[in-house]
Design an enzyme around this catalytic site. Structure first.
Site, PDB file in Angstrom:
ATOM      1  N   TYR A  19       1.970  -7.974  16.110  1.00 49.56           N
ATOM      2  CA  TYR A  19       2.421  -6.867  15.251  1.00 49.56           C
ATOM      3  C   TYR A  19       2.922  -5.703  16.114  1.00 49.56           C
ATOM      4  O   TYR A  19       4.021  -5.174  15.888  1.00 49.56           O
ATOM      5  CB  TYR A  19       1.240  -6.436  14.382  1.00 49.56           C
ATOM      6  CG  TYR A  19       1.446  -5.223  13.516  1.00 49.56           C
ATOM      7  CD1 TYR A  19       2.317  -5.256  12.430  1.00 49.56           C
ATOM      8  CD2 TYR A  19       0.731  -4.039  13.753  1.00 49.56           C
ATOM      9  CE1 TYR A  19       2.479  -4.141  11.619  1.00 49.56           C
ATOM     10  CE2 TYR A  19       0.888  -2.934  12.951  1.00 49.56           C
ATOM     11  CZ  TYR A  19       1.758  -2.984  11.887  1.00 49.56           C
ATOM     12  OH  TYR A  19       1.917  -1.879  11.071  1.00 49.56           O
ATOM     13  N   GLN A  79       0.827  -1.207   0.000  1.00 48.49           N
ATOM     14  CA  GLN A  79       0.000   0.000   0.000  1.00 48.49           C
ATOM     15  C   GLN A  79       0.867   1.266   0.000  1.00 48.49           C
ATOM     16  O   GLN A  79       0.621   2.194  -0.768  1.00 48.49           O
ATOM     17  CB  GLN A  79      -0.919  -0.004   1.236  1.00 48.49           C
ATOM     18  CG  GLN A  79      -1.993   1.069   1.165  1.00 48.49           C
ATOM     19  CD  GLN A  79      -2.669   1.326   2.502  1.00 48.49           C
ATOM     20  OE1 GLN A  79      -2.279   0.796   3.544  1.00 48.49           O
ATOM     21  NE2 GLN A  79      -3.706   2.146   2.474  1.00 48.49           N
ATOM     22  N   ARG A 119       6.375  -9.968  -4.604  1.00 45.94           N
ATOM     23  CA  ARG A 119       5.281 -10.064  -5.589  1.00 45.94           C
ATOM     24  C   ARG A 119       5.380  -8.893  -6.575  1.00 45.94           C
ATOM     25  O   ARG A 119       6.075  -7.899  -6.306  1.00 45.94           O
ATOM     26  CB  ARG A 119       3.909 -10.079  -4.906  1.00 45.94           C
ATOM     27  CG  ARG A 119       3.637  -8.831  -4.088  1.00 45.94           C
ATOM     28  CD  ARG A 119       2.199  -8.753  -3.604  1.00 45.94           C
ATOM     29  NE  ARG A 119       2.055  -7.675  -2.633  1.00 45.94           N
ATOM     30  CZ  ARG A 119       0.965  -6.964  -2.457  1.00 45.94           C
ATOM     31  NH1 ARG A 119      -0.112  -7.193  -3.174  1.00 45.94           N
ATOM     32  NH2 ARG A 119       0.913  -6.001  -1.557  1.00 45.94           N
ATOM     33  N   ILE A 178      13.289 -10.296   1.575  1.00 44.09           N
ATOM     34  CA  ILE A 178      14.135  -9.582   2.537  1.00 44.09           C
ATOM     35  C   ILE A 178      14.748 -10.512   3.575  1.00 44.09           C
ATOM     36  O   ILE A 178      15.739 -10.169   4.220  1.00 44.09           O
ATOM     37  CB  ILE A 178      13.345  -8.417   3.202  1.00 44.09           C
ATOM     38  CG1 ILE A 178      14.227  -7.621   4.159  1.00 44.09           C
ATOM     39  CG2 ILE A 178      12.108  -8.899   3.917  1.00 44.09           C
ATOM     40  CD1 ILE A 178      15.478  -7.068   3.600  1.00 44.09           C
ATOM     41  N   LYS A 221       6.682  -4.140  16.449  1.00 45.86           N
ATOM     42  CA  LYS A 221       7.007  -2.738  16.155  1.00 45.86           C
ATOM     43  C   LYS A 221       7.678  -2.082  17.358  1.00 45.86           C
ATOM     44  O   LYS A 221       8.637  -1.330  17.219  1.00 45.86           O
ATOM     45  CB  LYS A 221       5.745  -1.954  15.765  1.00 45.86           C
ATOM     46  CG  LYS A 221       5.176  -2.340  14.399  1.00 45.86           C
ATOM     47  CD  LYS A 221       6.117  -1.973  13.270  1.00 45.86           C
ATOM     48  CE  LYS A 221       5.528  -2.258  11.900  1.00 45.86           C
ATOM     49  NZ  LYS A 221       6.485  -2.044  10.808  1.00 45.86           N
TER      50      LYS A 221
HETATM   51  P1  NAD Z   1       1.567  -3.937   2.719  1.00 43.81           P
HETATM   52  O1  NAD Z   1       1.188  -5.208   3.383  1.00 43.81           O
HETATM   53  O2  NAD Z   1       0.601  -3.279   1.821  1.00 43.81           O
HETATM   54  O3  NAD Z   1       2.926  -4.134   1.928  1.00 43.81           O
HETATM   55  C1  NAD Z   1       3.990  -4.901   2.415  1.00 43.81           C
HETATM   56  C2  NAD Z   1       4.720  -5.483   1.220  1.00 43.81           C
HETATM   57  O4  NAD Z   1       5.773  -6.312   1.726  1.00 43.81           O
HETATM   58  C3  NAD Z   1       3.839  -6.381   0.347  1.00 43.81           C
HETATM   59  O5  NAD Z   1       3.850  -5.922  -0.983  1.00 43.81           O
HETATM   60  C4  NAD Z   1       4.463  -7.764   0.472  1.00 43.81           C
HETATM   61  O6  NAD Z   1       4.429  -8.517  -0.730  1.00 43.81           O
HETATM   62  C5  NAD Z   1       5.893  -7.404   0.844  1.00 43.81           C
HETATM   63  N1  NAD Z   1       6.582  -8.510   1.513  1.00 43.81           N
HETATM   64  C6  NAD Z   1       6.066  -9.434   2.358  1.00 43.81           C
HETATM   65  N2  NAD Z   1       7.017 -10.313   2.710  1.00 43.81           N
HETATM   66  C7  NAD Z   1       8.142  -9.947   2.074  1.00 43.81           C
HETATM   67  C8  NAD Z   1       9.456 -10.463   2.023  1.00 43.81           C
HETATM   68  N3  NAD Z   1       9.802 -11.574   2.709  1.00 43.81           N
HETATM   69  N4  NAD Z   1      10.385  -9.822   1.274  1.00 43.81           N
HETATM   70  C9  NAD Z   1      10.058  -8.714   0.561  1.00 43.81           C
HETATM   71  N5  NAD Z   1       8.812  -8.174   0.549  1.00 43.81           N
HETATM   72  C10 NAD Z   1       7.873  -8.792   1.312  1.00 43.81           C
HETATM   73  O7  NAD Z   1       2.022  -2.938   3.890  1.00 43.81           O
HETATM   74  P2  NAD Z   1       2.026  -1.344   3.867  1.00 43.81           P
HETATM   75  O8  NAD Z   1       0.698  -0.897   4.310  1.00 43.81           O
HETATM   76  O9  NAD Z   1       2.590  -0.847   2.600  1.00 43.81           O
HETATM   77  O10 NAD Z   1       3.014  -1.087   5.077  1.00 43.81           O
HETATM   78  C11 NAD Z   1       4.397  -0.862   4.901  1.00 43.81           C
HETATM   79  C12 NAD Z   1       5.014  -0.656   6.263  1.00 43.81           C
HETATM   80  O11 NAD Z   1       4.359   0.429   6.937  1.00 43.81           O
HETATM   81  C13 NAD Z   1       4.913  -1.841   7.210  1.00 43.81           C
HETATM   82  O12 NAD Z   1       6.049  -1.905   8.025  1.00 43.81           O
HETATM   83  C14 NAD Z   1       3.717  -1.494   8.059  1.00 43.81           C
HETATM   84  O13 NAD Z   1       3.782  -2.110   9.320  1.00 43.81           O
HETATM   85  C15 NAD Z   1       3.868  -0.003   8.190  1.00 43.81           C
HETATM   86  N6  NAD Z   1       2.601   0.654   8.522  1.00 43.81           N
HETATM   87  C16 NAD Z   1       1.584   0.687   7.624  1.00 43.81           C
HETATM   88  C17 NAD Z   1       0.385   1.298   7.967  1.00 43.81           C
HETATM   89  C18 NAD Z   1      -0.783   1.368   7.012  1.00 43.81           C
HETATM   90  O14 NAD Z   1      -1.865   1.822   7.412  1.00 43.81           O
HETATM   91  N7  NAD Z   1      -0.625   0.940   5.762  1.00 43.81           N
HETATM   92  C19 NAD Z   1       0.247   1.896   9.229  1.00 43.81           C
HETATM   93  C20 NAD Z   1       1.298   1.808  10.133  1.00 43.81           C
HETATM   94  C21 NAD Z   1       2.497   1.204   9.752  1.00 43.81           C
HETATM   95  C1  AKB Z   2      -2.792  -1.970  10.704  1.00 42.94           C
HETATM   96  O1  AKB Z   2      -4.008  -1.740  10.848  1.00 42.94           O
HETATM   97  O2  AKB Z   2      -2.232  -3.021  11.015  1.00 42.94           O
HETATM   98  C2  AKB Z   2      -1.941  -0.836  10.148  1.00 42.94           C
HETATM   99  C3  AKB Z   2      -1.333  -0.059  11.262  1.00 42.94           C
HETATM  100  C4  AKB Z   2      -2.117   1.004  11.912  1.00 42.94           C
HETATM  101  O3  AKB Z   2      -0.215  -0.310  11.627  1.00 42.94           O
HETATM  102  N1  AKB Z   2      -2.735  -0.058   9.280  1.00 42.94           N
END
Ligand code: NAD
Ligand code: AKB
Length: 319
Positions: A141, A13, A37, A52, A145
């Protein structure tokens, strides 16, 4: 060779939008996207398939492109990790160690690693949650973090690693789909509002959570990475705030544009996760240290989401 940037987990995302923005700033060929992916949207620039957790593969790519800066986005989010605790822990922790160790060994210079509001728990003050407060997360999770934050600070203090981090709230954007979080409802609701005129929500109507429009999240990410080293006073992770709302409040906002939109509620295990998180966030440290402020509120967010999703859904239907 020119110094380049690597985004890991770029098909998710945040990565989908961050790569686009970084390429505007630094040039397509200087930003390498990578994931296990394919990208969600077509990209102009190098893409590498990278797991990773595979340290050798990571080092190969870092050397191949002369990578000096890494944005580590690969992770398992809250809802999915509750279903796979061991896998979530393994991915969320070992991905971070693999990248931190590259900086400790002076192979790369700078790291961005996102934390989350999930570091807080039911014993944390829920309103205007301070930067420094009680942190007893109850999800795997959130535990990963919080632990990650401690390791970032440790690597900075002990080994001088330049790692920067933000505790993102729930993120909402129209260009990419979310990946297994508790806040995902706030993206899905817009898709369903346009396609079905109705949405069944897995959180209860008054569950208020901190949220943010994706452009603000990308702005925060780029600002903290651009800030002077001496301005980054917190090396665990910074609170940042955008807006706060509940499912019933976002539904009312959507109804202003789609009057026949209906929301219903069927609560599941994600309710307990949401209830353990803050409702609003105090982000004055980020504002003071690197001049952070959000641009988007709920009404602006709703207008942008509806306008852009209507366009993309209509153009998909016409093809
Ligand atoms: P997401 O799940 O949309 O994307 C994560 C990506 O990581 C996916 O495309 C997945 O294919 C890839 N992935 C999974 N395993 C993998 C591996 N072994 N090697 C390489 N890639 C791999 O997550 P996001 O929403 O884009 O979040 C990114 C970061 O931001 C994360 O650390 C998440 O915890 C943090 N975060 C996101 C949000 C949110 O609301 N989206 C909020 C707080 C924190
Ligand atoms: C989740 O809901 O897991 C994420 C976050 C707030 O870290 N969007």
């Amino acid at each position: 060779m020119e110094e380049r940037i690597l985004v890991i987990g770029s098909s998710g995302q945040i990565g989908t939008e961050l790569v686009e923005e970084l390429r505007k700033l630094y040039g397509n060929k200087n930003v390498i996207s990578s994931d296990i992916r394919d990208p969600q949207i077509a990209q102009d620039g190098p893409f590498e398939r990278l797991d990773i957790l595979n340290k050798l593969q990571l080092l190969d790519i870092v050397e191949k492109y002369n990578i000096k800066e890494v944005y580590l986005l690969a992770a398992m989010l809250s809802a999915t990790a509750e279903k796979n605790p061991a896998l979530g822990w393994d991915l969320n922790m070992n991905s971070l160690f693999n990248v931190l160790n590259l900086a400790k060994d002076k192979i790369i210079n700078k790291i961005f690693w996102p934390s989350s509001i999930a570091v807080f728990g039911p014993t944390t003050p829920q309103q205007n949650t301070p930067q420094y407060t009680i942190m007893e997360p109850t999800t795997v999770y959130g535990i990963s973090k919080q632990t990650g934050e401690r390791w970032c600070e440790y690597y900075h203090k002990q080994f001088g690693v330049d790692v920067r981090s933000i505790r993102y709230p729930g993120l909402i954007g129209y260009k990419s789909k979310p990946g297994g979080g508790t806040t995902d409802y706030a993206v899905d609701i817009f898709h369903q509002a346009i396609e079905q005129r109705s949405y069944e929500c897995f959180l209860s109507e008054n569950t208020t959570l901190p949220m943010m429009y994706m452009s603000d999240a990308i702005k925060a990410t780029i600002s903290i990475m651009d800030a002077k080293d001496s301005d980054i006073k917190i090396r665990s992770s910074y609170n940042i705030a955008g807006m706060s709302f509940s499912p019933s409040e976002i539904a009312s906002e959507i109804k202003k544009s789609i009057p026949n939109f209906e929301i219903s509620y069927k609560i599941d295990y994600r309710q307990e996760i949401a209830e353990s998180w803050p409702q609003s966030i105090d982000d004055k440290n980020a504002s003071n240290d690197w001049k952070w402020s959000a641009d988007f509120n709920l009404s602006k967010l709703t207008d942008i989401m509806l306008e852009n999703l209507k366009e993309s859904i209509t153009s998909k239907k016409n093809h």
